[in-house]
Structure formats: structure tokens, C-alpha cells
Design an enzyme around this catalytic site. Sequence first.
Site, mmCIF file in Angstrom:
data_model
loop_
_atom_site.group_PDB
_atom_site.id
_atom_site.type_symbol
_atom_site.label_atom_id
_atom_site.label_comp_id
_atom_site.label_asym_id
_atom_site.label_seq_id
_atom_site.Cartn_x
_atom_site.Cartn_y
_atom_site.Cartn_z
ATOM 1 N N ARG A 104 -6.636 0.571 -4.643
ATOM 2 C CA ARG A 104 -5.661 -0.302 -5.769
ATOM 3 C C ARG A 104 -4.859 -1.361 -4.958
ATOM 4 N NH1 ARG A 104 -0.358 3.951 -5.093
ATOM 5 N NH2 ARG A 104 -0.346 3.568 -2.907
ATOM 6 N N GLU A 143 4.896 -1.061 -6.260
ATOM 7 C CA GLU A 143 4.989 -1.635 -4.761
ATOM 8 C C GLU A 143 4.045 -3.152 -4.496
ATOM 9 O OE1 GLU A 143 3.846 1.642 -2.250
ATOM 10 O OE2 GLU A 143 5.980 2.251 -2.466
ATOM 11 N N CYS A 148 -2.679 -12.793 -1.013
ATOM 12 C CA CYS A 148 -4.030 -13.236 -1.365
ATOM 13 C C CYS A 148 -4.536 -14.671 -0.954
ATOM 14 C CB CYS A 148 -4.248 -13.161 -2.910
ATOM 15 S SG CYS A 148 -5.789 -13.686 -3.476
ATOM 16 N N CYS A 153 -5.584 -19.160 -5.342
ATOM 17 C CA CYS A 153 -4.321 -19.324 -4.524
ATOM 18 C C CYS A 153 -4.158 -20.768 -3.845
ATOM 19 C CB CYS A 153 -4.170 -17.942 -3.680
ATOM 20 S SG CYS A 153 -3.800 -16.670 -4.793
ATOM 21 N N GLU A 300 10.644 7.111 -6.045
ATOM 22 C CA GLU A 300 9.902 8.185 -5.464
ATOM 23 C C GLU A 300 10.545 8.756 -4.143
ATOM 24 O OE1 GLU A 300 6.013 6.433 -4.526
ATOM 25 O OE2 GLU A 300 5.694 5.690 -6.430
ATOM 26 N N TRP A 308 -2.769 10.725 3.304
ATOM 27 C CA TRP A 308 -3.920 10.271 2.790
ATOM 28 C C TRP A 308 -4.946 11.154 3.805
ATOM 29 C CZ3 TRP A 308 -4.173 4.693 1.134
ATOM 30 C CH2 TRP A 308 -3.371 4.338 -0.081
HETATM 31 C C1 GLA Z 1 3.880 5.016 -2.609
HETATM 32 C C2 GLA Z 1 3.399 4.780 -3.966
HETATM 33 C C3 GLA Z 1 2.847 5.827 -4.559
HETATM 34 C C4 GLA Z 1 2.201 6.819 -3.693
HETATM 35 C C5 GLA Z 1 2.866 7.163 -2.487
HETATM 36 C C6 GLA Z 1 2.540 7.943 -1.496
HETATM 37 O O1 GLA Z 1 5.017 4.893 -2.639
HETATM 38 O O2 GLA Z 1 4.124 4.066 -4.959
HETATM 39 O O3 GLA Z 1 1.858 5.477 -5.790
HETATM 40 O O4 GLA Z 1 1.018 6.025 -3.208
HETATM 41 O O5 GLA Z 1 3.033 5.960 -1.959
HETATM 42 O O6 GLA Z 1 1.181 7.371 -0.817
HETATM 43 ZN ZN ZN Z 2 -5.489 -15.351 -4.831
#
Ligand code: GLA
Ligand code: ZN
Length: 670
Positions: A104, A143, A148, A153, A300, A308
Site C-alpha cells: 500500500r 498514515e 517520492c 516530483c 488505532e 506482519w
Molecule cells: C498502522 C496502519 C494500520 C495497520 C497497523 C498495523 O497503524 O494505520 O492500517 O497497518 O499499522 O500494522
Molecule cells: Zn512522485
Amino acid sequence: MFYFGVDYYPEHWPEERWPEDARLMAEAGFNVVRLAEFAWSRMEPKQGQYDFDWLDRAIDILTSHDIRVVLGTPTASPPPWLMARHPDSFRVREDGQRVTFGNRREYCPNNLVYREYTHRIVTRMAEHYADHPAVIGWQIDNEFGDRCYCPVCARAFQDWLRRRYGSLDELNEKWGTIFWSHVYTDWDQIPLPLETGGSPNPGLALDFFRFSSDSYVAYQQMQVDILREKCPEHFVTHNFHGFHYEGLNYFDLARDLDFVAWDNYQRTGWLLQAQVDPSYAALAHDAMRGLKRQNFWVMEQQAGQGGWEMVSVAPRPGELRLWAYQAIAHGADAVLFFRWRTARFGTEQYWHGLLDHDGHAGRRYQEIKRMGAEIKTIGERLVGSSVKPSVAMILSYDSRFAFQIQANNPGFSYPNHFHQVYRALHRRHVLVDVVAPTADLSSYQLVVAPALHVLPDAVAGNLKRFVAAGGVLVVTPRSGVKDEANAVVNQRLPGLLAELCGVEVEEYDSLGADMYNEVEFTLPELASHSPVAAKVWCDVLQPHGTTAIARYTQDYYAGKPAITLNRFGQGQVVYVGTVGDARLYEALVGWLLNLAGVQEILAVPRGVEVTERWQGDRLLFVLNHAEREQEVTLDGRYVDLLDGSAVLEGRAAVAPRDVLILLDEENAND
Ligand code: GLA
Ligand code: ZN
């Protein structure tokens, strides 16, 4: 309302399960969930074909249990169809490689095509949910981060520089491009600081880091603008990474949000440790509160083992609840646990939720359910109350970026140095605000400015005003070294702070890992702490009408001042010329609190943390991070809010990993 809830991914589970999930959430006392921040491929399965039905159904079920909803815009994880069609949207790493699909955060924030897709999905979502009674607000993306280095850029960086410097002459002058013949004669020639270019010009590198940060701020702003227009009743926030994240200027990112939210994990698969040092999360909370100098959300909060590839140490019984209360004790106005149920698949299948993989609601769920019942009774008292520190630490992202470019010494890390000093304050139970270099400092008695490396005039002026008016300021090594273009100042160090500190750095020594010096205190109040280690860096000081309060004991600068105390206006300034270990900062902090007239909230044993929140009423939080019961001696009569209305005074026991939330009877409105 105090929001207490969980991050939920209904799209990961069969729809038949949703009612049971909602029932268990309500039973746990949850009144809010965050949804959809990674659900782009469900909301727009094909380009231009939108589907919010499933999300509407999930929200309906939650609503039937009085649970409110925060929606995430899904832009942190674009669907494969989008990226396959627009491979230029992939981010380029510092090594020049374009990232590929599969994780991601793979997009470039300056890519116009990606921004168009962002605009469309956010607009669609905003229009669909603007008037939904359950939706209260938005989290933008997830987050932000990751610089980049793509050609788009590169061009945007050149434009950014043109706006900043106006002319190439000015840029060449400020960066000192005459060095190694880097004199630019066209904006197009200015490169990105790619790894392939070797160790870059520090001026160029710092500006690139600022530009990268601005790029995300602008990308976020585009989403903020859509949401403000379409959903004026909803709040808009983003989930920040906490103190340790290095890539963005968080003060800038926070500016146009309603409040800051952040993601708090104490035990992860990357760091398997038996004991968790509570000062790390404390610092992160204080830093996140400091971004807007207002209370924050934890979007969170750890709900189980984090992992992971590796599985973390299991949170010990009581830790999840204790850490969530620690967040509240530092100014959280909402806590959501990540995540509801542990995913069976995907990269994060070991990042444990409150429920197990199979949906079982075990120890972790029960612990948080207990907290949910408590929040129902105390939540209203928390809302609107705030933390009021008399100590501040100054966090400079310019300095932080500059140290990323040139650490000065392999043993030096700006965040670790910052944390070292913070930890000593935390151990003395004083509350700390972490604020921007230009923040109004007039409400503080003591301000610590660790390694203020890049020092603009305005910041030096701000510190001078604070001290002149009677404040106590602490400055540590490598301060005042750089101008805003990351060139070394043409002055004796600490540059713009020399007069304020009453000191001149005669010379400095950068110590190898096997080298060691020592500091001996000459001030009687500190003498009992001598000697303490001096590591990493030694500024050899030449006082100018200043008192030396500690001297080096070794090497060719033995006997020379290492720490000085200066009077300036109504205030005082301590220059600490070396980097020590915990003992140095603990010794100094004890003395500094006296000097500045700052009281610790309560004297409690090690392992116990104390904070307070005020709203007329004074609420005292006593958190026992230790595995054993500990006793504290209270300084007055308190009502124990978690234990009905028992009145406590004198000695009070706190069970292992337990918390007391006490209402001060003397400072209570009712
Ligand atoms: C971050 C992200 C979540 C998840 C947690 C755990 O805080 O925002 O989407 O990935 O870490 O890895
Ligand atoms: Zn870029």
C-alpha cells in the site's frame, strides 16, 4: 460524548456475521467505528462504477446499536485496475526504483492522474455520506508518508524552489553550489537527491525533504477541501504515526485538520521486548497533542499482538486497558482499538484484533469490555478537560530533517536524544508539551530545546523573549549550527544562541563508540551525581560571564566547561555541551525543576506514571505500569471514579497494570 470504539473491516467477513459483530461491539461499550479506509476496490470495483450498498448495510447494522461512524478515504491503497492503467502513478524510491503493486502507499502524491482519481472517489463518498445520520467525521488516507523521487516530483520540486528562491542566483548562493561546481544555470538542471547522486548538497536535500512534506500536505488539503465543502457538519482528521515518524512536518500536516488522530502500538513484531518503556508512548501522545496544542484521538490503539512477518510478545493482562488509559491521561478524547477481529489473510494476518481469527471473544475482548463499562461512567467528565503542562520541549522538523541528511555522529539520533531528555522529565512526573519552535512559550516555566540544529532568526527571537521574561531554557549540543538553507552559520557556535547562552563553543569533539569522557559537576547542588558519562559529542565551552556548572575530566580538554548556566533578562539558560546517558539527564532535570519552580504532580515509585487533566475539576491519573502492586501517597482527598465513589486519602494501593482515576475533592465543582 467520549468516543470509544474500534476499527472495523466488514468487507473482510461474510455479511451474516455483521449483526453478531455489532452486538459484541455494543456489549463492549463501543459507540464509534472507523470504516472503509482500505476499501477502494469494493467502493469502485471498476473505473467509474461505484458501490456503497454494502457499506450502507454495514452502517445500518451498526446504527441499530447506536454506533457512530468515522469514514476513511481509501486513497492509501489504490485498486489494481487503477495502478495497472496508470503505472506512472507508482512512487519512485530514493534508489530510483519505481515501486510495484502489492503493498500500500505506493502512489506519488504529486501525480496529476492519481489526484484526479482521488478527487473522484472522495467526492463520491462525501456526496453519498454527507447527510448520513451515523457518520460523524472523516479520516483522510492512512498514515501519510514515504518520499517520492519520480520525474513528476522532480519537476514539482523545481517549481517549488523557484517559488522559494525567486532566482537561481539566490538559490546558488544559499546552497553554496560553487562547491564541486554545482552552479545551476537552469531550473531544469536541479536534481532530486537520489541515492545514485551520492551524498547530496545539504541545502538541496533539506529543501527536498521540506518539499516532500509539503506535497503530502497539499495532497491532504485537496481532500480536506472536498470534505469541507460537501460535509460541513463532519470533522476531518488524519491518523498520524506518532513521534517516531520522520518523514513529514507534522505541524504542517495538522494545521488544517479539526484535530489530530494517531496510531499507538507498544508491542509490535519488529521489537520483541519483555518490558515496555511507558515514556515512549507518553512522548508520542504529548507530541501529537502538541501539533495543534489541543486534545487528540487515538484512531488505532493496540488490541493484541502486532505482527506482519513476526508475531509480537503478547500484551500482558491489563496492558491493553492500561495503555488506552495512558492515552486518555495524556489528552486523548477518543480511543479506537485496531482492529476488531484478527484478519485470516493478507499481510497483517498476525496483527491481532480484539477478537481472534475465528471470531472468538477472549481475554483481550473481556479486558476492553471492562474498560467500556468504566468509560460509560466517567466519559462525560473527561470530555472538555485538558492537560496543562508548565514544561515544554521544542520539536523542530527542519532540524530533524537536517540530521537525517547529516547525523554528525553515528551514535547520534535526534529522536533518541529528544526521548532521552523527555524520559528524565517523565520520570519526575511533570507534564510536558511538545511544541513547534515558533510556538508561544509564555505559559511555560521550563523549556527544553534539544539539538536545535537549523535555527531561523524568528526561533532565536522566540527563545530570547521567553528567557528575558523569566523562563528557564535548556539548550543541547549541535544547536544554532545551520541557517535555513542548511549551511553552517558564519558565527561562533551556538550561532544565534551564543549571546543568550553566554557561551562560545571553542571547539568540538565527535566521539567514537569506543571513546568515553566524563563530566564532573562543579555546582554544589549537583555534585553528588558526579561523575556522569559524556558520549557521542563534546562541545568544549568558553563561558562569557557565565557559570560553568560541569567540566570534562578526560582527554586534552579535561577541566574545560561542559555545561554552563547563564542569566539573561529575568531568566536563565543552561547549555549542555555533551550527550550523556540517563544519569546525566536525570541529574539535570531534578535540579532544573527546582530552578524553574516546577512541582512534580505527585512523588510516586518508579513504574508509576501520574498525569492530570483539568476542567475546573482536577482529575488525577495514577497508572501502574509495573507487574507488581505499588503504593502511592496521595496529597489530599480524592474520589475514586473507577471504584464507585470511594474516598481515598493518604496511602492508596494500585494493582499491577491498573489505573486510578481520581477526582480531587479540593478542586472539584460538585
Ligand atoms: C498502522 C496502519 C494500520 C495497520 C497497523 C498495523 O497503524 O494505520 O492500517 O497497518 O499499522 O500494522
Ligand atoms: Zn512522485
